[in-house]
Design an enzyme around this catalytic site. Structure first.
Site, PDB file in Angstrom:
ATOM      1  N   SER A 154      40.821  34.235  22.977  1.00  0.00           N
ATOM      2  CA  SER A 154      39.516  34.591  23.516  1.00  0.00           C
ATOM      3  C   SER A 154      38.618  33.368  23.641  1.00  0.00           C
ATOM      4  O   SER A 154      38.352  32.667  22.661  1.00  0.00           O
ATOM      5  CB  SER A 154      38.842  35.622  22.604  1.00  0.00           C
ATOM      6  OG  SER A 154      37.463  35.697  22.859  1.00  0.00           O
ATOM      7  N   ARG A 155      38.122  33.110  24.842  1.00  0.00           N
ATOM      8  CA  ARG A 155      37.244  31.969  25.059  1.00  0.00           C
ATOM      9  C   ARG A 155      35.928  32.117  24.302  1.00  0.00           C
ATOM     10  O   ARG A 155      35.375  31.140  23.800  1.00  0.00           O
ATOM     11  CB  ARG A 155      36.976  31.803  26.560  1.00  0.00           C
ATOM     12  CG  ARG A 155      38.163  31.269  27.325  1.00  0.00           C
ATOM     13  CD  ARG A 155      37.912  31.251  28.817  1.00  0.00           C
ATOM     14  NE  ARG A 155      37.885  32.599  29.374  1.00  0.00           N
ATOM     15  CZ  ARG A 155      37.795  32.860  30.677  1.00  0.00           C
ATOM     16  NH1 ARG A 155      37.693  31.877  31.545  1.00  0.00           N
ATOM     17  NH2 ARG A 155      37.801  34.098  31.115  1.00  0.00           N
TER      18      ARG A 155
ATOM     19  N   LYS B  49      30.656  42.718  24.735  1.00  0.00           N
ATOM     20  CA  LYS B  49      31.708  42.303  23.798  1.00  0.00           C
ATOM     21  C   LYS B  49      31.848  40.784  23.751  1.00  0.00           C
ATOM     22  O   LYS B  49      32.245  40.224  22.715  1.00  0.00           O
ATOM     23  CB  LYS B  49      33.037  42.976  24.141  1.00  0.00           C
ATOM     24  CG  LYS B  49      33.590  42.667  25.543  1.00  0.00           C
ATOM     25  CD  LYS B  49      34.541  41.500  25.584  1.00  0.00           C
ATOM     26  CE  LYS B  49      35.011  41.229  26.997  1.00  0.00           C
ATOM     27  NZ  LYS B  49      35.992  40.136  27.073  1.00  0.00           N
TER      28      LYS B  49
ATOM     29  N   THR C 127      38.884  40.887  22.158  1.00  0.00           N
ATOM     30  CA  THR C 127      38.150  39.645  22.370  1.00  0.00           C
ATOM     31  C   THR C 127      37.718  39.010  21.060  1.00  0.00           C
ATOM     32  O   THR C 127      37.695  37.784  20.928  1.00  0.00           O
ATOM     33  CB  THR C 127      36.930  39.904  23.273  1.00  0.00           C
ATOM     34  OG1 THR C 127      37.369  40.516  24.482  1.00  0.00           O
ATOM     35  CG2 THR C 127      36.212  38.616  23.622  1.00  0.00           C
TER      36      THR C 127
ATOM     37  N   LYS D 190      32.780  39.946  33.700  1.00  0.00           N
ATOM     38  CA  LYS D 190      32.182  40.614  32.546  1.00  0.00           C
ATOM     39  C   LYS D 190      30.931  39.859  32.122  1.00  0.00           C
ATOM     40  O   LYS D 190      30.964  39.015  31.227  1.00  0.00           O
ATOM     41  CB  LYS D 190      33.200  40.716  31.410  1.00  0.00           C
ATOM     42  CG  LYS D 190      34.413  41.577  31.791  1.00  0.00           C
ATOM     43  CD  LYS D 190      35.440  41.648  30.696  1.00  0.00           C
ATOM     44  CE  LYS D 190      36.597  42.568  31.108  1.00  0.00           C
ATOM     45  NZ  LYS D 190      37.636  42.663  30.058  1.00  0.00           N
TER      46      LYS D 190
ATOM     47  N   GLU E 259      31.497  33.523  28.944  1.00  0.00           N
ATOM     48  CA  GLU E 259      30.471  34.321  29.617  1.00  0.00           C
ATOM     49  C   GLU E 259      29.348  34.746  28.672  1.00  0.00           C
ATOM     50  O   GLU E 259      28.192  34.876  29.074  1.00  0.00           O
ATOM     51  CB  GLU E 259      31.104  35.558  30.255  1.00  0.00           C
ATOM     52  CG  GLU E 259      32.032  35.271  31.421  1.00  0.00           C
ATOM     53  CD  GLU E 259      31.286  35.003  32.725  1.00  0.00           C
ATOM     54  OE1 GLU E 259      30.063  34.800  32.696  1.00  0.00           O
ATOM     55  OE2 GLU E 259      31.933  34.995  33.778  1.00  0.00           O
TER      56      GLU E 259
ATOM     57  N   ASP F 247      38.347  46.513  24.255  1.00  0.00           N
ATOM     58  CA  ASP F 247      38.004  45.175  24.717  1.00  0.00           C
ATOM     59  C   ASP F 247      37.304  44.377  23.624  1.00  0.00           C
ATOM     60  O   ASP F 247      37.534  43.169  23.467  1.00  0.00           O
ATOM     61  CB  ASP F 247      37.102  45.293  25.950  1.00  0.00           C
ATOM     62  CG  ASP F 247      37.163  44.067  26.843  1.00  0.00           C
ATOM     63  OD1 ASP F 247      37.951  43.160  26.564  1.00  0.00           O
ATOM     64  OD2 ASP F 247      36.414  44.030  27.835  1.00  0.00           O
TER      65      ASP F 247
ATOM     66  N   GLY G  70      38.784  46.012  30.093  1.00  0.00           N
ATOM     67  CA  GLY G  70      39.672  46.385  28.995  1.00  0.00           C
ATOM     68  C   GLY G  70      40.082  45.152  28.217  1.00  0.00           C
ATOM     69  O   GLY G  70      39.655  44.046  28.531  1.00  0.00           O
TER      70      GLY G  70
ATOM     71  N   ALA H 212      44.462  37.127  29.515  1.00  0.00           N
ATOM     72  CA  ALA H 212      45.329  36.697  30.608  1.00  0.00           C
ATOM     73  C   ALA H 212      46.653  36.071  30.158  1.00  0.00           C
ATOM     74  O   ALA H 212      47.699  36.382  30.742  1.00  0.00           O
ATOM     75  CB  ALA H 212      44.563  35.733  31.516  1.00  0.00           C
TER      76      ALA H 212
ATOM     77  N   SER I 148      42.086  31.837  34.936  1.00  0.00           N
ATOM     78  CA  SER I 148      43.175  32.473  34.182  1.00  0.00           C
ATOM     79  C   SER I 148      43.357  33.940  34.553  1.00  0.00           C
ATOM     80  O   SER I 148      44.458  34.395  34.864  1.00  0.00           O
ATOM     81  CB  SER I 148      42.904  32.356  32.677  1.00  0.00           C
ATOM     82  OG  SER I 148      42.835  31.014  32.282  1.00  0.00           O
TER      83      SER I 148
END
Length: 332
Positions: free
Chosen positions: A255-256, A192, A249, A107, A282, A245, A137, A141, A12
């Protein structure tokens, strides 16, 4: 800049970043691990697996041959999952131009070494640290693909390279700032994700705004503590790569990491959450490396500790929250 830009990774953020570069007037080649993704980008101008509604500009091409993508590129953008970076670089380094600028969109913290992504790039690619820039930041996406206004930070110890990247991604909807605090920007981006997991867990547990505000602010505090211990500028964490960020997030359903946390907060196992989300969160892996990094520098990171326990030790989220709240109170 006259040469094309290579974006290695067709997820993404890699796809949206390729659009930014093209809209800023650059010719871009995306490397996709799977040929069917590269072919779809070439033939339909879309990436159906990640951003199906985004039409990529004509200046964007795609290939599944990394050497073809990298050859002649003055800027090489790395947009792969953080834990695969070292292995990928082993096969890519031979294609890099002698003075190309390497840009990290990743990240995370490497599990086996607790190194930041720029450190992995320097070590694995054998390049000088001032050739590596970091973009960090609140860069969700799907929103950027819709050209909603956003800003980011380009961090590099070489100001001229930071400026080069800044100029290469400046568009009417995307505003980059420069910074020389690579350590702070990378830590803000990595930690984050872990705090967003905690935020998602809290949301799924039905906890309200007081809890959410606590997680954001105390999460920022432990991020800054670790950053200062590693030599970062504390002011970095008050900016886009820190607070910006983190808020983006944590608060966004796009946000995943927050979404993954919500699955955990509903009592799902790590495997069930992974199956449901189908994308890399992540923070799930990075929380282990960040915990180890904090312990190595005697830095307290209680939220990170509890996220790690939920993710990797099977601790019930309610038990983890109780442990977080029962800690000895200290001056803020």
């Amino acid at each position: 800049m006259t040469g094309h830009v290579a974006v290695l990774g067709a997820g993404s953020w890699g796809s949206a970043f390729a659009k930014i570069l093209a809209d800023a007037g650059r010719d871009v080649t995306i490397w996709a691990r799977r040929e069917r993704v590269a072919e779809a980008i070439r033939t339909t101008r879309t990436n159906p697996e990640y951003l199906p509604d985004l039409r990529l500009p004509d200046r964007v091409s795609a290939t599944s041959d990394a050497g073809e993508a990298i050859s002649g590129a003055e800027v090489v953008v790395l947009a792969v999952p953080s834990q695969t970076l070292r292995a990928n670089l082993a096969g890519w380094t031979g294609f890099l131009a002698p003075d190309s600028t390497l840009v990290s969109l990743m990240k995370g913290i490497e599990l086996s070494t607790t190194k930041r992504m720029s450190e992995v790039i320097v070590e694995a690619a054998g390049v000088a640290p001032d050739r590596v820039a970091v973009v960090s930041g609140p860069n969700l996406a799907p929103e950027i693909a819709l050209e909603q206004p956003a800003a980011t930070v380009v961090a590099c110890t070489d100001v001229s390279r930071a400026t080069l990247v800044q100029r290469s991604i400046t568009t009417p909807y995307f505003r980059p700032y420069t910074n020389d605090d690579v350590t702070g920007c990378e830590l803000g981006g990595a930690v984050k994700n872990v705090i967003a997991l905690a935020y998602g867990i809290a949301c799924a547990m039905g906890l309200g705004d007081n809890t959410r505000a606590m997680l954001i602010t105390r999460g920022l505090a432990e991020t800054a503590r670790l950053g200062v211990a590693l030599g970062a500028d504390p002011l970095t964490f008050a900016g886009l790569a820190g607070m910006g960020d983190l808020v983006g997030t944590c608060s966004s359903p796009l946000s995943r990491n927050r979404t993954f946390g919500e699955h955990l907060g509903r009592g799902e196992t790590l495997e069930q959450a992974q199956t449901a989300t189908r994308q890399t969160a992540e923070g799930v892996k990075s929380c282990l490396a960040i915990r180890d990094l904090a312990r190595a520098h005697a830095v307290e990171m209680p939220i990170t500790e509890q996220v790690e326990r939920v993710c990797h030790e099977g601790v019930d989220p309610g038990v983890a929250m109780a442990a977080l709240m029962s800690r000895t109170t200290k001056p803020e």
